[in-house]
Design an enzyme around this catalytic site. Structure first.
Site, short mmCIF file in Angstrom:
data_model
loop_
_atom_site.label_atom_id
_atom_site.label_comp_id
_atom_site.label_asym_id
_atom_site.label_seq_id
_atom_site.Cartn_x
_atom_site.Cartn_y
_atom_site.Cartn_z
NE ARG A 123 -4.28 0.63 2.40
CZ ARG A 123 -4.57 1.06 3.19
NH1 ARG A 123 -4.92 0.08 4.98
NH2 ARG A 123 -5.26 2.14 3.09
CB CYS A 183 -2.04 3.48 9.77
SG CYS A 183 -3.19 4.04 10.89
#
Length: 303
Positions: A200, A257
């Site tokens: 990611r 995050c």
């Protein structure tokens, strides 16, 4: 002396952020005033949830078996505000809303709170961070429910009603927070850790948020590297070594995050290593929704 050496010296004087199953069981058995909170949640479970259901993610699992006396906490409604385009998927709750939550749990200011999940602390760490932000003494059960069961201890089934509400007045802002407007500058002057999975971070996939990639200048540091195969946090020495390989000396540290949940896990690991770090609550879910903001793909610096 480097900044890391200073951090390490401080680590030995910090309040322990973890508690093991044996110590928790012993303290409960002797009647210590401990409030245990079950914070089971995962992004995958949230994504798979029936949108017509009003049962919180993790509650069915809690009802099927939890540490005796533990109260269930809904991460999405009690440890976060409503998701929004401007603030991300799990914004911090307001002080008033979180005070209402801790009052509903019967918490008093001198309570010791232990939080756990069944995912190596990934969701429980959000409760640890937020309760610390509000001034409560809190620890994460190392290894979570798996460690409790592996130690031969029993579970309780059913749902425990919440106790009589307390009148506690919480503190606020007891932990550092990186505001959205300051992220770009921080990434250039400090060490901004991206706690998401490496794919990611690199922009190879983005299953949830509108754009793939990472904040320019951010450093890849997946939370999965904070724990061992059993779901326990790595040793202080191992975590110190990990972060020393990633962080620049004498600069502040912040973490983000996807939506500010697993970033708290990274901050917990940093705390174990004796390193202070700020949380960017909106995280990638906030940054990527603003198309005026730049992003990077590929590798920058990673494990």
């Amino acid at each position: 002396m480097t900044s890391h050496e200073t951090f390490h010296a401080d680590a030995h004087r910090r309040q322990p952020a973890l508690i093991d199953a044996g110590e928790l069981a012993a303290r409960l058995q002797r009647g210590d005033r401990i409030v245990v909170l079950d914070v089971r949640w995962s992004l995958a479970a949230a994504a798979a949830k029936d949108p017509t259901s009003d049962v919180p993610v993790g509650f069915d699992e809690y009802r099927d078996g939890h540490i005796p006396g533990a109260l269930f906490v809904d991460l999405e409604t009690e440890l976060a505000a409503h998701a929004s385009h401007d603030h991300g998927r799990h914004p911090l709750p307001s002080k008033a809303d979180f005070q209402e939550t801790v009052r509903s749990l019967g918490l008093q200011k001198d309570d010791f709170v232990v939080v756990y999940d069944d995912l190596a602390g990934m969701s429980a760490a959000r409760a640890w961070w937020l309760l610390g932000f509000a001034g409560f003494r809190t620890a994460v059960l190392d290894g979570g429910l798996t460690a409790w069961v592996a130690s031969g201890r029993e579970l309780e089934t059913g749902s425990i009603p919440r106790p009589q509400a307390s009148g506690v007045a919480i503190d606020w802002n007891r932990k550092p927070v990186l505001k959205h407007r300051d992220v770009a500058h921080f990434a250039q002057s400090g060490s901004l850790l991206d706690a998401r999975a490496g794919e990611r971070y690199r922009g190879e996939t983005e299953p949830v948020d509108p754009r793939a990639g990472h904040v320019p200048g951010a450093i890849s540091a997946p939370t999965s590297e904070n724990v061992n195969e059993s779901g326990h946090f790595k040793t202080t020495e191992a975590l110190q070594k990990r972060f020393e390989s990633l962080l620049s000396a004498d600069v502040p540290v912040a973490v983000y995050c996807g939506s500010g949940v697993t970033a708290a896990h990274e901050i917990l690991a940093l705390d174990i290593a004796g390193i202070d770090a700020a949380l960017y609550p909106g995280s990638w879910s906030q940054w990527s929704n603003d198309e005026s903001l730049p992003l990077e793909t590929g590798s920058h610096k990673s494990l």
